[in-house]
Design a protein around this motif. Structure first.
Motif, mmCIF file in Angstrom:
data_model
loop_
_atom_site.group_PDB
_atom_site.id
_atom_site.type_symbol
_atom_site.label_atom_id
_atom_site.label_comp_id
_atom_site.label_asym_id
_atom_site.label_seq_id
_atom_site.Cartn_x
_atom_site.Cartn_y
_atom_site.Cartn_z
ATOM 1 N N ALA A 16 5.335 16.999 -10.926
ATOM 2 C CA ALA A 16 4.895 15.838 -10.313
ATOM 3 C C ALA A 16 4.772 15.816 -8.864
ATOM 4 N N GLY A 17 5.968 16.210 -8.192
ATOM 5 C CA GLY A 17 6.160 16.045 -6.644
ATOM 6 C C GLY A 17 5.390 17.208 -6.114
ATOM 7 N N ILE A 328 6.174 8.641 -9.277
ATOM 8 C CA ILE A 328 5.342 9.401 -10.168
ATOM 9 C C ILE A 328 5.833 10.236 -11.283
ATOM 10 N N GLY A 329 5.199 10.653 -12.111
ATOM 11 C CA GLY A 329 5.753 11.289 -13.295
ATOM 12 C C GLY A 329 6.774 10.821 -14.139
ATOM 13 N N SER A 334 8.403 7.489 -18.593
ATOM 14 C CA SER A 334 8.551 8.511 -19.211
ATOM 15 C C SER A 334 8.138 8.481 -20.619
ATOM 16 N N PHE A 335 7.633 9.683 -21.247
ATOM 17 C CA PHE A 335 6.671 9.262 -22.417
ATOM 18 C C PHE A 335 7.611 9.886 -23.433
ATOM 19 N N PHE A 344 0.835 16.157 -18.514
ATOM 20 C CA PHE A 344 -0.362 15.597 -17.956
ATOM 21 C C PHE A 344 -0.209 14.405 -17.188
ATOM 22 N N HIS A 345 0.722 13.519 -17.425
ATOM 23 C CA HIS A 345 1.086 12.366 -16.681
ATOM 24 C C HIS A 345 1.463 12.903 -15.262
#
Length: 422
Positions: A16-17, A328-329, A334-335, A344-345
């Motif tokens: 993400a970063g 983000i991410g 958290s999924f 993907f997120h």
């Protein structure tokens, strides 16, 4: 203390970063901070800075050279081989995001493996096969996670971001419209109007700022990377329910096979399953796993454990946080791994944040655009939770068992469905 000014500071150099730094770095002074010391295979130079940085375009940025691992064959910067990376798949829908990041060609050439079918034994009856070729976005990929992460970092650096690893602890504050990261170890302060938490499930910056994080499920993932087997040519993702959790297994690009079991943190069987023989014995009881698991292993394999349940920051508290802060991410949402959407997120939330930051640059009200970002993330969370509820409403054959009953009860907001059976 020395003070350095930036347009954006991103904490966390994971997918993400790094993806966000890649999007912002071409036109902004971006600092990408990573607490861990990134290591290098094959003696390759990591184009970053160890422990110090300056945004000045006239300054020389000294490369970091790290001694290679013994016997290393890859020339790419990577995480320690003793810490296997979880997050092995990316859906075909990510192709559009990879194009926006300018990474698609590099990604396709990196050796990630196209996903085969998914074999699932979830509800009653026989296992079900799903062919991803019928997905309009394409089948997606099984990732070489170390290479994927390294490629994203290198793309961020190529875009102009400055990567600083081995940072150690930091302290974040906000004053006079500016975010500040203070690093006591180097007596340096980094300042920027934008601060992004991309530290993963730890959500280190958000927690430091006092933003509540709600953990919905104390799910634990026990996982092991089994050594390559010459007889293992199976390219399917195998998923199945068990009485006290659920399994998945897949062969990744390295040739290793991932075996993972997800169960409650307070499950009495958790300790015993930290032993690989016990984990394998339990997995072999599942018809969709038995045929692809080795009968014996001649090498020691460590069973790792990590949190894996759903968690999210409080969006109301986020909205009240000073302007310019983003999560983000996994830091924001958290999924559960059953969703297969974590990677993907990470990319999608980075893209969304990049659009908001760009809109702020052209004069749009910062509070307004961040509210739009938070609304979008809230909608993502709501959609995810609906799908997760549908998944955990089964399987009917284990309906009376505690693992499944607790999740149905949690979704319905009652404890009436909790059963005592184990």
């Amino acid at each position: 203390m020395r003070v350095a000014d930036w347009d954006a500071i991103i904490v966390g150099a994971g997918p993400a970063g790094s993806a966000l730094a890649c999007r912002l770095g071409t036109q902004r002074r971006v600092l990408l901070l990573e607490r861990a010391a990134l290591r290098v295979h094959g003696g390759r130079v990591a184009h970053g800075v160890r422990g110090d940085a300056s945004p000045s375009s006239d300054a020389e940025v000294s490369p970091v050279i790290v001694a290679p691992f013994a016997g290393a064959t890859s020339s790419l910067p990577t995480a320690s081989p003793f810490l296997p990376r979880i997050g092995e798949s990316l859906p075909g829908a990510a192709r559009v995001l990879l194009q926006r990041f300018g990474l698609l060609e590099r990604f396709l050439a990196a050796g990630h493996v196209e996903r085969g079918a998914t074999v699932s034994h979830w509800d009653d009856g026989e296992p079900v096969w799903f062919d991803h070729l019928r997905d309009p976005s394409g089948p997606g990929w099984h990732l070489d996670r170390n290479r994927f992460d390294a490629d994203l970092r290198e793309a961020a650096i190529a875009a102009g971001a400055v990567l600083v690893d081995g940072c150690g602890p930091w302290h974040a504050t906000h004053a006079d419209g500016v975010w500040q990261i203070e690093r006591q170890a180097t007596a340096q302060i980094h300042r920027a109007p934008v601060l992004v938490d991309a530290t993963g499930r730890n959500a280190a910056i958000a927690r430091q700022l006092g933003i509540p994080r709600r953990v919905d499920d104390e799910l634990i993932c026990l996982h092991a990377y089994l050594p390559p087997c010459a007889d293992d040519e199976d390219d399917c993702t195998r998923v199945c329910a068990d009485r006290n959790g659920w399994w998945y297994s897949v062969r990744v690009p390295s040739g290793q096979r991932v075996l993972a079991f997800h169960l409650d943190a307070d499950d009495a069987e958790l300790h015993a399953l930290r032993s690989l023989p016990n984990l394998l014995a339990k997995a072999r009881q599942q018809v969709v796993l038995a045929d692809v698991l080795p009968v014996t292993l001649d090498v020691d394999v460590v069973v790792h454990a990590r949190p894996a349940g759903s968690a999210m920051l409080d969006f109301v508290a986020l909205a009240r946080t000073a302007s310019g802060f983003f999560a983000i991410g996994d830091a924001g949402l958290s999924f559960d791994p059953i969703a297969s959407q974590g990677m993907f997120h990470a990319l999608a939330s980075a893209e969304s944040a990049a659009k908001v930051i760009a809109a702020t640059d052209i004069g749009t009200d910062a509070a307004e655009v961040r509210a739009a970002f938070l609304a979008e993330q809230s909608a993502v969370s709501a959609h995810y939770r609906r799908r997760l509820q549908g998944t955990y409403s089964g399987p009917s054959r284990y309906r009376g068992h505690r693992f499944w009953a607790m999740r149905r009860a949690a979704e319905s907001g009652t404890e009436s469905g909790v059963a005592a059976s184990a």
